[in-house]
Enzyme design. Structure first.
Site, mmCIF file in Angstrom:
data_model
loop_
_atom_site.group_PDB
_atom_site.id
_atom_site.type_symbol
_atom_site.label_atom_id
_atom_site.label_comp_id
_atom_site.label_asym_id
_atom_site.label_seq_id
_atom_site.Cartn_x
_atom_site.Cartn_y
_atom_site.Cartn_z
ATOM 1 C CE LYS A 1 -19.305 -38.671 -9.206
ATOM 2 N NZ LYS A 1 -17.923 -38.178 -9.045
ATOM 3 N N GLY B 1 -12.547 -30.399 -10.594
ATOM 4 C CA GLY B 1 -11.121 -30.117 -10.711
ATOM 5 C C GLY B 1 -10.716 -28.666 -10.652
ATOM 6 C CB ALA C 1 -17.152 -31.738 -8.389
ATOM 7 N N GLY C 2 -15.014 -29.702 -7.179
ATOM 8 C CA GLY C 2 -14.708 -28.278 -7.119
ATOM 9 C C GLY C 2 -14.034 -27.787 -5.858
ATOM 10 C CG ASN D 1 -9.582 -38.317 -7.734
ATOM 11 O OD1 ASN D 1 -9.859 -38.951 -8.728
ATOM 12 N ND2 ASN D 1 -8.372 -38.432 -7.189
ATOM 13 C CB THR D 2 -8.602 -32.946 -8.424
ATOM 14 O OG1 THR D 2 -9.172 -33.685 -9.504
ATOM 15 C CG2 THR D 2 -7.481 -32.074 -8.951
#
Length: 261
Positions: A102, A163, A189-190, A211-212
């Site tokens: 990635k 995040g 993301a986001g 992830n987050t």
């Protein structure tokens, strides 16, 4: 989702799950492992700089996953140039960790937005070297197409900055990216909640990387389960085909067909 014909294929590998999950930021290794199990994910991503490349099998991040089979998607987080990302990717491949990579190149530490020029450079070089390249990029339809043309096996536009949990800030752009793509599109993301995941999948993307939203939830295992179901529901909804949006109401029962006696 039990649909044998609806498979995700990246770099020649067939995946049943459309959930790509990160391994960082969990409160402890036990919760991390349970959340990963609950997600049903087959692809794990992690920063190469956090892994001991001299002994990947003994690494603190990966040793808790013994007995499970995953496709590893190491990322170049921390790289600020194409040259740095390329060097990191080569080290990971040489260690036997993975030939999937990635590309993640950020210059601004406040926004962590990907550098489009450096990302494109690194993608072209690594794809030519035989890597299965999945670049993290902004939601720019033109750039996403250029990355595909440079040899990306899949393209991963962000829904919002990493995040932030802001969700899909520009659904129009994501839909354009999907419309023009000949490779899988993975939103990366986001995102923050199951609602965001369903929206992404209903736009026609092929999967979601998180992830987050899972690791920092009050209950990561429960959130991983929710996100798994959201991906499946959103995908089914997309494949089913929603009704057109209208300005005014339409009766579910046709009044003209009723005969009053």
């Amino acid at each position: 989702m039990n649909n044998s014909k609806d498979k995700l294929i990246i770099g020649g590998k067939e995946l049943s799950s459309r959930f790509f999950i990160g391994t960082g930021r969990y409160p402890n290794p036990f919760v991390q492992n349970e959340a990963i199990k609950a997600s049903g994910s087959e692809v794990l991503t992690f920063a190469i700089r956090r892994v001991n490349l001299e002994a990947p099998d003994e690494d603190a991040i990966l040793q808790h996953l013994e007995g499970q089979t995953f496709t590893y998607l190491p990322n170049t987080s921390g790289a600020k140039t194409a040259e740095e990302a390329i060097r990191i990717a080569r080290l990971a491949k040489a260690s036997g960790l993975s030939d999937w990579i990635k590309i993640e190149i950020s210059v601004n530490e406040k926004t962590l937005l990907p550098d489009p020029i450096e990302t494109l450079k690194a993608t072209e070089v690594l794809a030519n070297e035989g890597f299965v390249v999945l670049p993290y990029t902004s939601d720019d339809p033109v750039l996403c197409k250029r990355l595909e043309e440079a040899g990306a096996a899949a393209v991963m536009p962000g829904g919002a900055p990493i995040g932030t949990g802001l969700g899909i800030l520009n659904p129009y752009n994501i839909s354009l990216i999907v419309e023009e793509a000949n490779v899988p599109i993975i939103v990366d993301a986001g995102l923050g909640s199951a609602k965001d995941i369903v929206q992404a999948m209903e736009l026609g993307v092929d999967g979601v990387l998180m992830n987050t939203p899972v690791a920092k939830a009050k209950d990561p295992v429960k959130m991983a389960t929710a996100m798994r179901y959201a991906i499946e529901a959103g995908r089914m909804s997309y494949l089913a085909g929603r009704i057109p949006q209208k300005r005014y109401a339409t009766a579910s029962s046709a009044y003209e067909s009723l005969i009053l006696k």
